[in-house]
Design an enzyme around this catalytic site. Structure first.
Site, PDB file in Angstrom:
ATOM      1  N   GLY A   1       4.832  11.666  31.554  1.00  0.00           N
ATOM      2  CA  GLY A   1       3.786  12.460  30.906  1.00  0.00           C
ATOM      3  C   GLY A   1       3.325  11.801  29.615  1.00  0.00           C
ATOM      4  O   GLY A   1       4.128  11.230  28.877  1.00  0.00           O
TER       5      GLY A   1
ATOM      6  N   ILE B   1      30.499   9.552  20.277  1.00  0.00           N
ATOM      7  CA  ILE B   1      30.412   8.970  21.624  1.00  0.00           C
ATOM      8  C   ILE B   1      31.432   7.840  21.793  1.00  0.00           C
ATOM      9  O   ILE B   1      32.135   7.752  22.805  1.00  0.00           O
ATOM     10  CB  ILE B   1      28.963   8.496  21.904  1.00  0.00           C
ATOM     11  CG1 ILE B   1      28.037   9.721  21.974  1.00  0.00           C
ATOM     12  CG2 ILE B   1      28.882   7.683  23.191  1.00  0.00           C
ATOM     13  CD1 ILE B   1      26.555   9.409  22.132  1.00  0.00           C
TER      14      ILE B   1
ATOM     15  N   ALA C   1      28.201   1.659  20.858  1.00  0.00           N
ATOM     16  CA  ALA C   1      28.004   3.107  20.613  1.00  0.00           C
ATOM     17  C   ALA C   1      27.677   3.298  19.137  1.00  0.00           C
ATOM     18  O   ALA C   1      28.423   3.936  18.398  1.00  0.00           O
ATOM     19  CB  ALA C   1      29.257   3.883  21.017  1.00  0.00           C
ATOM     20  N   VAL C   2      26.550   2.706  18.715  1.00  0.00           N
ATOM     21  CA  VAL C   2      26.200   2.718  17.290  1.00  0.00           C
ATOM     22  C   VAL C   2      25.129   3.752  16.962  1.00  0.00           C
ATOM     23  O   VAL C   2      24.460   3.664  15.940  1.00  0.00           O
ATOM     24  CB  VAL C   2      25.743   1.312  16.815  1.00  0.00           C
ATOM     25  CG1 VAL C   2      26.885   0.307  16.935  1.00  0.00           C
ATOM     26  CG2 VAL C   2      24.527   0.823  17.597  1.00  0.00           C
ATOM     27  N   GLY C   3      24.971   4.727  17.826  1.00  0.00           N
ATOM     28  CA  GLY C   3      24.018   5.801  17.548  1.00  0.00           C
ATOM     29  C   GLY C   3      22.851   5.782  18.517  1.00  0.00           C
ATOM     30  O   GLY C   3      22.762   4.922  19.395  1.00  0.00           O
TER      31      GLY C   3
ATOM     32  N   ASP D   1      16.255  15.992  20.467  1.00  0.00           N
ATOM     33  CA  ASP D   1      16.642  14.735  19.813  1.00  0.00           C
ATOM     34  C   ASP D   1      15.462  13.977  19.228  1.00  0.00           C
ATOM     35  O   ASP D   1      15.643  13.111  18.380  1.00  0.00           O
ATOM     36  CB  ASP D   1      17.333  13.803  20.837  1.00  0.00           C
ATOM     37  CG  ASP D   1      18.785  14.153  21.070  1.00  0.00           C
ATOM     38  OD1 ASP D   1      19.222  15.228  20.621  1.00  0.00           O
ATOM     39  OD2 ASP D   1      19.496  13.347  21.715  1.00  0.00           O
TER      40      ASP D   1
ATOM     41  N   HIS E   1      46.970  38.649  21.211  1.00  0.00           N
ATOM     42  CA  HIS E   1      48.195  37.855  21.103  1.00  0.00           C
ATOM     43  C   HIS E   1      48.809  37.660  22.478  1.00  0.00           C
ATOM     44  O   HIS E   1      48.852  38.608  23.246  1.00  0.00           O
ATOM     45  CB  HIS E   1      49.203  38.564  20.196  1.00  0.00           C
ATOM     46  CG  HIS E   1      50.515  37.845  20.119  1.00  0.00           C
ATOM     47  ND1 HIS E   1      50.670  36.693  19.370  1.00  0.00           N
ATOM     48  CD2 HIS E   1      51.707  38.078  20.720  1.00  0.00           C
ATOM     49  CE1 HIS E   1      51.921  36.264  19.504  1.00  0.00           C
ATOM     50  NE2 HIS E   1      52.578  37.087  20.316  1.00  0.00           N
TER      51      HIS E   1
HETATM   52  P1  FAD Z   1      17.184  14.247  26.574  1.00  0.00           P
HETATM   53  O1  FAD Z   1      18.387  14.904  27.110  1.00  0.00           O
HETATM   54  O2  FAD Z   1      17.277  12.797  26.218  1.00  0.00           O
HETATM   55  O3  FAD Z   1      16.034  14.489  27.638  1.00  0.00           O
HETATM   56  C1  FAD Z   1      14.762  13.964  27.505  1.00  0.00           C
HETATM   57  C2  FAD Z   1      14.132  13.884  28.875  1.00  0.00           C
HETATM   58  O4  FAD Z   1      12.763  13.577  28.716  1.00  0.00           O
HETATM   59  C3  FAD Z   1      14.707  12.790  29.770  1.00  0.00           C
HETATM   60  O5  FAD Z   1      14.937  13.290  31.041  1.00  0.00           O
HETATM   61  C4  FAD Z   1      13.622  11.720  29.775  1.00  0.00           C
HETATM   62  O6  FAD Z   1      13.605  10.968  30.976  1.00  0.00           O
HETATM   63  C5  FAD Z   1      12.385  12.596  29.670  1.00  0.00           C
HETATM   64  N1  FAD Z   1      11.206  11.917  29.151  1.00  0.00           N
HETATM   65  C6  FAD Z   1      11.092  11.185  28.009  1.00  0.00           C
HETATM   66  N2  FAD Z   1       9.826  10.768  27.837  1.00  0.00           N
HETATM   67  C7  FAD Z   1       9.130  11.241  28.895  1.00  0.00           C
HETATM   68  C8  FAD Z   1       7.770  11.157  29.287  1.00  0.00           C
HETATM   69  N3  FAD Z   1       6.874  10.528  28.531  1.00  0.00           N
HETATM   70  N4  FAD Z   1       7.403  11.748  30.438  1.00  0.00           N
HETATM   71  C9  FAD Z   1       8.280  12.405  31.215  1.00  0.00           C
HETATM   72  N5  FAD Z   1       9.579  12.529  30.876  1.00  0.00           N
HETATM   73  C10 FAD Z   1       9.988  11.964  29.738  1.00  0.00           C
HETATM   74  N6  FAD Z   1      25.468  16.651  22.933  1.00  0.00           N
HETATM   75  C11 FAD Z   1      26.183  17.782  22.843  1.00  0.00           C
HETATM   76  O7  FAD Z   1      25.693  18.768  22.300  1.00  0.00           O
HETATM   77  N7  FAD Z   1      27.456  17.862  23.366  1.00  0.00           N
HETATM   78  C12 FAD Z   1      28.052  16.808  23.958  1.00  0.00           C
HETATM   79  O8  FAD Z   1      29.193  16.910  24.416  1.00  0.00           O
HETATM   80  C13 FAD Z   1      27.334  15.598  24.060  1.00  0.00           C
HETATM   81  N8  FAD Z   1      27.882  14.518  24.661  1.00  0.00           N
HETATM   82  C14 FAD Z   1      27.141  13.382  24.791  1.00  0.00           C
HETATM   83  C15 FAD Z   1      27.727  12.294  25.414  1.00  0.00           C
HETATM   84  C16 FAD Z   1      27.024  11.114  25.573  1.00  0.00           C
HETATM   85  C17 FAD Z   1      27.665   9.932  26.257  1.00  0.00           C
HETATM   86  C18 FAD Z   1      25.668  11.047  25.107  1.00  0.00           C
HETATM   87  C19 FAD Z   1      24.852   9.804  25.314  1.00  0.00           C
HETATM   88  C20 FAD Z   1      25.082  12.129  24.481  1.00  0.00           C
HETATM   89  C21 FAD Z   1      25.825  13.310  24.307  1.00  0.00           C
HETATM   90  N9  FAD Z   1      25.279  14.423  23.652  1.00  0.00           N
HETATM   91  C22 FAD Z   1      26.015  15.553  23.532  1.00  0.00           C
HETATM   92  C23 FAD Z   1      23.905  14.412  23.096  1.00  0.00           C
HETATM   93  C24 FAD Z   1      22.949  15.106  24.062  1.00  0.00           C
HETATM   94  O9  FAD Z   1      22.976  14.445  25.300  1.00  0.00           O
HETATM   95  C25 FAD Z   1      21.559  15.110  23.476  1.00  0.00           C
HETATM   96  O10 FAD Z   1      21.576  15.715  22.203  1.00  0.00           O
HETATM   97  C26 FAD Z   1      20.609  15.893  24.373  1.00  0.00           C
HETATM   98  O11 FAD Z   1      20.561  15.347  25.662  1.00  0.00           O
HETATM   99  C27 FAD Z   1      19.195  15.919  23.767  1.00  0.00           C
HETATM  100  O12 FAD Z   1      18.372  16.693  24.574  1.00  0.00           O
HETATM  101  P2  FAD Z   1      16.811  16.449  24.677  1.00  0.00           P
HETATM  102  O13 FAD Z   1      16.330  17.428  25.684  1.00  0.00           O
HETATM  103  O14 FAD Z   1      16.226  16.420  23.335  1.00  0.00           O
HETATM  104  O15 FAD Z   1      16.651  14.959  25.249  1.00  0.00           O
HETATM  105  P1  AMP Z   2      27.138   7.802  15.556  1.00  0.00           P
HETATM  106  O1  AMP Z   2      25.865   7.524  14.791  1.00  0.00           O
HETATM  107  O2  AMP Z   2      27.870   9.028  15.115  1.00  0.00           O
HETATM  108  O3  AMP Z   2      26.949   7.720  17.036  1.00  0.00           O
HETATM  109  O4  AMP Z   2      28.115   6.612  15.189  1.00  0.00           O
HETATM  110  C1  AMP Z   2      27.788   5.260  15.285  1.00  0.00           C
HETATM  111  C2  AMP Z   2      28.746   4.477  14.410  1.00  0.00           C
HETATM  112  O5  AMP Z   2      28.531   3.062  14.633  1.00  0.00           O
HETATM  113  C3  AMP Z   2      28.536   4.703  12.907  1.00  0.00           C
HETATM  114  O6  AMP Z   2      29.747   5.189  12.356  1.00  0.00           O
HETATM  115  C4  AMP Z   2      28.173   3.322  12.372  1.00  0.00           C
HETATM  116  O7  AMP Z   2      28.760   3.067  11.101  1.00  0.00           O
HETATM  117  C5  AMP Z   2      28.759   2.365  13.418  1.00  0.00           C
HETATM  118  N1  AMP Z   2      28.113   1.048  13.457  1.00  0.00           N
HETATM  119  C6  AMP Z   2      26.783   0.775  13.460  1.00  0.00           C
HETATM  120  N2  AMP Z   2      26.552  -0.577  13.504  1.00  0.00           N
HETATM  121  C7  AMP Z   2      27.773  -1.182  13.540  1.00  0.00           C
HETATM  122  C8  AMP Z   2      28.219  -2.564  13.591  1.00  0.00           C
HETATM  123  N3  AMP Z   2      27.373  -3.593  13.620  1.00  0.00           N
HETATM  124  N4  AMP Z   2      29.564  -2.806  13.606  1.00  0.00           N
HETATM  125  C9  AMP Z   2      30.440  -1.771  13.593  1.00  0.00           C
HETATM  126  N5  AMP Z   2      30.075  -0.472  13.536  1.00  0.00           N
HETATM  127  C10 AMP Z   2      28.768  -0.156  13.501  1.00  0.00           C
END
Ligand code: FAD
Ligand code: AMP
Length: 475
Positions: A122, A192, A276-278, A319, A451
C-alpha cells in the site's frame, strides 16, 4: 465491492490489525492492506510480531526452557529418565505451527468484524488515496476518509557487518536456524539479543554477547539488572560489556568478528553471528510524493499525542511512530485511533507501558526505576521481596529473583514496579492496573492476594515499602 472506505489501514501487525478490527466494531467500512511474506513464500497477516517476533520467539523460549528444566531441575523433583534429546526439526515445526495458527486467526477475526483483508503493498497518495499493488502485479486505488499507517519496523543493519542471512543473521533468521550453532555470537545485549541468546544457549550453543555500552540493561532498575546479570552468567551466557563491534566477515563456515574494549582490539570466531542492535521505523515505498506526512530525523512518522500525522485524516501507530517498539503499545494506539475516528473517546497512557524480557528468570517492569525517581529529586521509599521466601516459588523450584516497588514518600503513590523471577511478565499486569488507577502502596497492601501464589510476592513488596512485610525481613 466499491473501493471507497471509511478507513484504510496499511500494515496488519499488532498495531494495524487491532485498529482495523476496532474500526469494524465501530461500524466503519474498513480495509487492511499488508504485504508480509514469510520465508516459505506464503503471505500472512500479523506483521513482525506474529510471524517473526513475539510469538515465534516465545514458542522457542518455551521449548528450550522445558529442555533446560528437564536437564537440570527434574531430578530435584524426583523425576529421572533415560536419554534426553532435542529434535530441533520438531521444535521448529511446533514454532511454525503456533505462528500459523495465530496468523490464520487474524483472517477469521477480519471476517467476523467485516474487515476487508487485502494482500499487497500500500502507498499513501495525496487526497487520502491508497494505491495497492497486489502480489500478481495488478494495481488499484482505494479511496479512504481516513488512513492509518502501521508499517512497523525492521532490524538495523551495521554497514561493517554484512548481513548474509546464513552466517551473519538478523533476529528473524535466528528464529529459523535448522541446527544449533556450536559457537554463537550476538551483537547487542538488548531484549531481543538476550532472548535469542538464551534460546540457543539452552539448546547447547556457546553464546557470547558483545555489548558496546559499559552498563548492563541501562533501561532496567539496576537492582534487577544486577540480579539478571548474575543469573545469565550462571547459565553460561558470556556477556561482554563495553565491547564495541567494529566489523565482521564470514569466510568458509565461520564468522570473524573484530571488537574493541578497554583492553584493546580483539578478534573472535563464531559459527553464526546474530546482529541484534535495535530496529528502525519502516516507511520504504509507503508515502507517495505530496502525501503530506512528515518523518523526524530518525525516520519515525511524526505524530501528536493522539497519533495524528501532519496530513489531514492520516494517522500513524505502532513501531513506525515514537515511543517503545512494543506490540501492546502499538495495539493501544491502534484502538485509540479507530475510536477517535468513530467519534468516541480514545487515549493511551504512555506512563504505564509494561516491558518484559522473556528470559529465565523473566524480567518485567512498569513506571520509573529507582534511579529515575532518585534523579527526579522526589523523596521515595522502596520495598523488595525475594522469591526465595515465596512458598509457591519454592514449590515450583523457582525461588530466584525478587519484586521491588518504588513509591512516593509524600502521597504514597506507586511510581514503579520491577520484577525478576518466575512469571514476571504475568505478574506485572497487577502493577500496571494499579498504576493505571494511580494506586497508593497502601491500596496494594490492603488488597487480598490468593495463597500460595507468586502474586503474593508483589503484596509482600508493597508491605515492605512501609517495613510491614510478614514473610520477609524488613530491612
Ligand atoms: P509490524 O509488526 O512490523 O507490522 C507491520 C506490517 O506492515 C508488516 O506486516 C509489514 O509487512 C506491513 N507493511 C509495511 N509497509 C507496508 C506497505 N507499504 N504496504 C503493505 N504492508 C506494509 N514486542 C512485544 O511487545 N513483546 C515481545 O515479546 C516482542 N518480542 C519480539 C521479538 C523479536 C525477535 C522481534 C523482532 C520483535 C519483538 N517485539 C516484541 C516487537 C514487536 O514485534 C513490535 O513492536 C510489533 O510487531 C510492532 O507492531 P507494528 O504493527 O507497529 O509493526
Ligand atoms: P535494543 O536497542 O534494546 O534492541 O538493543 C541493542 C543493543 O545493541 C544496544 O544496547 C546497543 O548498545 C548495542 N549495540 C549497537 N551497536 C553495537 C555494536 N557495534 N557493538 C556492540 N553493541 C552494539
Amino acid at each position: 465491492m466499491s473501493d471507497s472506505y471509511d478507513v484504510v489501514v496499511i500494515g496488519a501487525g499488532p498495531a494495524g490489525y487491532p485498529a482495523a478490527i476496532r474500526a469494524g466494531q465501530n461500524k466503519l467500512k474498513v480495509a487492511c492492506v499488508d504485504e508480509w511474506r514469510n520465508t516459505d513464500g506464503s503471505y500472512a497477516f500479523g506483521g513482525t510480531c506474529l510471524n517473526a517476533g513475539c510469538i515465534p520467539s516465545k514458542a522457542l523460549l518455551e521449548s528450550s526452557e522445558l529442555y533446560q528444566r528437564a536437564k537440570e531441575e527434574f531430578a530435584a523433583h524426583g523425576i529421572t529418565f533415560g536419554d534426553l534429546k532435542v529434535d530441533l526439526a520438531a521444535m521448529q515445526g511446533r514454532r511454525a505451527g503456533v505462528v500459523k495458527t495465530m496468523t490464520s486467526g487474524i483472517n477469521a477475526l477480519f471476517k467476523a468484524n467485516n474487515v476487508a483483508g487485502i494482500q499487497g503493498h500500500g502507498q499513501l497518495e495525496p487526497g487520502n488515496k491508497v494505491r495497492v499493488k497486489a502480489p500478481d502485479g495488478s494495481e488499484r486505488t482505494l479511496d479512504a476518509k481516513h488512513v492509518v499507517l502501521a508499517s512497523g519496523s525492521i532490524p538495523i543493519r551495521l554497514k561493517t557487518v554484512p548481513h548474509d542471512g546464513k552466517y551473519i543473521v538478523d533476529s528473524w533468521n535466528a528464529l529459523e536456524f535448522d541446527e544449533v550453532p556450536r559457537r554463537l555470537g550476538v551483537i547487542g545485549a538488548g531484549v531481543i539479543g538476550l532472548e535469542l541468546g538464551s534460546v540457543w544457549r539452552r539448546l547447547g550453543a556457546e553464546v557470547t554477547v558483545l555489548e558496546a555500552l559499559p552498563q548492563f540493561l541501562p533501561m532496567v532498575d539496576q537492582t534487577i539488572a544486577k540480579e539478571a546479570q548474575r543469573q545469565y552468567k550462571k547459565q553460561g551466557l558470556d556477556i561482554k560489556l563495553g565491547a564495541r563491534v567494529s566489523s565482521a566477515a564470514a569466510a568458509g563456515k565461520a564468522v570473524t568478528v573484530a571488537y574493541s574494549d578497554e583492553k584493546g582490539e580483539h578478534s573472535v570466531e563464531f559459527d553464526k553471528l546474530i546482529v541484534a542492535v535495535g530496529r528502525r521505523p519502516f516507511t520504504a515505498g509507503l508515502l507517495a510524493e505530496g502525501s503530506g506526512v512528515t518523518l523526524d530525523e530518525r525516520g519515525f512518522i511524526e505524530v501528536d499525542e493522539q497519533c495524528r500525522t501532519k496530513a489531514p485524516n492520516v494517522w500513524a501507530v505502532g513501531d513506525v511512530v515514537r515511543g517503545p517498539m512494543l506490540a501492546h503499545k502499538g495495539k493501544e494506539e491502534g484502538l485509540m485511533v479507530a475510536d477517535l475516528i468513530a467519534g468516541h473517546y480514545g487515549a493511551v497512557n504512555y506512563d504505564v507501558v509494561p516491558s518484559v524480557i522473556y528470559t529465565a528468570p523473566e524480567i518485567a517492569w512498569v513506571g520509573r526505576t529507582e534511579e529515575q525517581v532518585k534523579q527526579s529529586g522526589r523523596a521515595y521509599k522502596v520495598g523488595t521481596f525475594p522469591f526465595a521466601a515465596s512458598g509457591r516459588a519454592r514449590a515450583m523450584e523457582a525461588g530466584v529473583g525478587m519484586t521491588k516497588i518504588v513509591s512516593a514518600k509524600d502521597d504514597d503513590e506507586v511510581l514503579g514496579v520491577h520484577i525478576i523471577g518466575p512469571m514476571a511478565g504475568e505478574l506485572i499486569s497487577e502493577a500496571v492496573l494499579a498504576m493505571e488507577y494511580s494506586a497508593s502502596t497502601e491500596d496494594i497492601q490492603r488488597t487480598m492476594h490468593a495463597h500460595p501464589t507468586l502474586a503474593e510476592a508483589l503484596h509482600e513488596a508493597a508491605l515492605a515499602v512501609d517495613k510491614k512485610a510478614i514473610d520477609g525481613l524488613n530491612r
